[in-house]
Design a protein around this motif. Sequence first.
Motif, PDB file in Angstrom:
ATOM      1  N   ARG A 238      26.496  44.695  35.705  1.00 57.58           N
ATOM      2  CA  ARG A 238      26.761  43.637  36.684  1.00 57.58           C
ATOM      3  C   ARG A 238      25.500  43.285  37.460  1.00 57.58           C
ATOM      4  NH1 ARG A 238      31.689  44.543  40.452  1.00 57.58           N
ATOM      5  NH2 ARG A 238      31.259  42.325  40.775  1.00 57.58           N
TER       6      ARG A 238
ATOM      7  N   GLU B 248      25.106  39.432  36.406  1.00 58.79           N
ATOM      8  CA  GLU B 248      25.863  38.511  37.237  1.00 58.79           C
ATOM      9  C   GLU B 248      25.019  37.675  38.198  1.00 58.79           C
ATOM     10  OE1 GLU B 248      29.427  40.096  38.953  1.00 58.79           O
ATOM     11  OE2 GLU B 248      30.009  41.090  37.092  1.00 58.79           O
TER      12      GLU B 248
ATOM     13  N   ALA C 150      25.379  33.659  38.034  1.00 58.60           N
ATOM     14  CA  ALA C 150      25.837  32.869  39.184  1.00 58.60           C
ATOM     15  C   ALA C 150      24.818  31.785  39.536  1.00 58.60           C
ATOM     16  CB  ALA C 150      26.081  33.783  40.384  1.00 58.60           C
TER      17      ALA C 150
ATOM     18  N   SER D 145      39.329  37.182  45.926  1.00 60.10           N
ATOM     19  CA  SER D 145      38.085  37.629  45.301  1.00 60.10           C
ATOM     20  C   SER D 145      38.081  37.310  43.811  1.00 60.10           C
ATOM     21  CB  SER D 145      37.896  39.132  45.517  1.00 60.10           C
ATOM     22  OG  SER D 145      37.793  39.440  46.894  1.00 60.10           O
ATOM     23  N   GLU D 146      39.241  37.475  43.158  1.00 65.45           N
ATOM     24  CA  GLU D 146      39.345  37.140  41.746  1.00 65.45           C
ATOM     25  C   GLU D 146      39.179  35.639  41.523  1.00 65.45           C
ATOM     26  OE1 GLU D 146      39.807  39.182  38.826  1.00 65.45           O
ATOM     27  OE2 GLU D 146      38.937  40.455  40.363  1.00 65.45           O
TER      28      GLU D 146
ATOM     29  N   ARG E 273      35.447  34.845  41.858  1.00 66.67           N
ATOM     30  CA  ARG E 273      34.711  35.346  40.696  1.00 66.67           C
ATOM     31  C   ARG E 273      35.000  34.508  39.450  1.00 66.67           C
ATOM     32  NH1 ARG E 273      32.214  39.814  38.584  1.00 66.67           N
ATOM     33  NH2 ARG E 273      32.836  40.478  36.509  1.00 66.67           N
ATOM     34  N   ARG E 274      36.257  34.229  39.208  1.00 63.13           N
ATOM     35  CA  ARG E 274      36.633  33.495  38.009  1.00 63.13           C
ATOM     36  C   ARG E 274      36.081  32.065  38.058  1.00 63.13           C
ATOM     37  NH1 ARG E 274      41.390  34.784  38.217  1.00 63.13           N
ATOM     38  NH2 ARG E 274      42.279  32.987  39.282  1.00 63.13           N
TER      39      ARG E 274
ATOM     40  N   MET F 181      35.571  42.124  32.705  1.00 60.74           N
ATOM     41  CA  MET F 181      36.307  41.798  33.934  1.00 60.74           C
ATOM     42  C   MET F 181      37.511  42.709  34.115  1.00 60.74           C
ATOM     43  SD  MET F 181      36.283  37.656  34.406  1.00 60.74           S
ATOM     44  CE  MET F 181      37.254  37.700  35.916  1.00 60.74           C
TER      45      MET F 181
ATOM     46  N   ARG G  23      37.559  47.412  41.712  1.00 62.07           N
ATOM     47  CA  ARG G  23      37.630  46.360  42.722  1.00 62.07           C
ATOM     48  C   ARG G  23      38.728  46.650  43.744  1.00 62.07           C
ATOM     49  NH1 ARG G  23      36.031  41.117  43.212  1.00 62.07           N
ATOM     50  NH2 ARG G  23      35.158  41.071  41.116  1.00 62.07           N
TER      51      ARG G  23
ATOM     52  N   GLN H 159      30.865  36.705  50.730  1.00 68.26           N
ATOM     53  CA  GLN H 159      31.587  35.608  50.086  1.00 68.26           C
ATOM     54  C   GLN H 159      31.361  34.307  50.845  1.00 68.26           C
ATOM     55  OE1 GLN H 159      35.638  36.994  50.009  1.00 68.26           O
ATOM     56  NE2 GLN H 159      35.382  38.116  48.094  1.00 68.26           N
TER      57      GLN H 159
ATOM     58  N   LEU I 119      24.551  37.325  45.225  1.00 72.61           N
ATOM     59  CA  LEU I 119      25.424  37.966  44.240  1.00 72.61           C
ATOM     60  C   LEU I 119      24.970  39.383  43.961  1.00 72.61           C
ATOM     61  CD1 LEU I 119      26.904  38.582  41.470  1.00 72.61           C
ATOM     62  CD2 LEU I 119      27.943  36.789  42.861  1.00 72.61           C
TER      63      LEU I 119
END
Length: 218
Positions: free
Chosen positions: A85, A89, A93, A131-132, A135-136, A155, A162, A179, A198
């Motif tokens: 990650r 990630e 991002a 949060s999902e 992220r998604r 994921m 998580r 966030q 991120l």
Amino acid sequence: MPRTTKRHMKDQIYDIFLGRIQRGEINHGDRFVDTAVAEEFNVSRMPVRDALMRLSHEGYLDSTTRGFTLPNLSMRQICEIFELRRLLEPRAAALATNQLTEDDIATLTRAVEQSERTLETGEIESLYAASEDIRRTWIMAVPNIELRDTILRYMAQIQAVRMATLRDATAHETLVDLQRDMLRAFVERDAAKVELLLLRYVLAGEDSFLRLKAREQD
């Protein structure tokens, strides 16, 4: 049932279960037996078995003698996923930043507002769902398909981690603050800032997880 229909149903069941996994609708206590799933979809066992086995081969589910479950990760695997990650990630991002649509920004805004409300309500399930969604949304905007699919592949494997970290009161406010900052950077299309934030977000989650594990061992 004709052969083509069986193949179509197998793919449908695969897509439905993959979506449930990626949305966090399947928990580690859930167990899926092909006969029970076949009853749910009113089909024979074969397309169900094929779909669940495909999910198992791709790492989304574990196959056991009593059915299919989410993977039960070792500490080594969890640490290695955190390393992945950190490596993947932030850059993903950043790449997604200029690809986000106005609808994506609206989704991110609603999700961050939902996260902020949990600072008062303490509703961890609501924080998890928000949060999902965050992220998604940015992951699906990543233009590099191979990179996006690699991130999607693990994921499901981080869901238990998580949920544990989001229950950490010490980390709760930090994660919501990050966030909020990421949303602002996405809105400003500041890819460099998104990348940094991120990375900080992943590191905060990893720190929370390791702290909780250390506390359990005391």
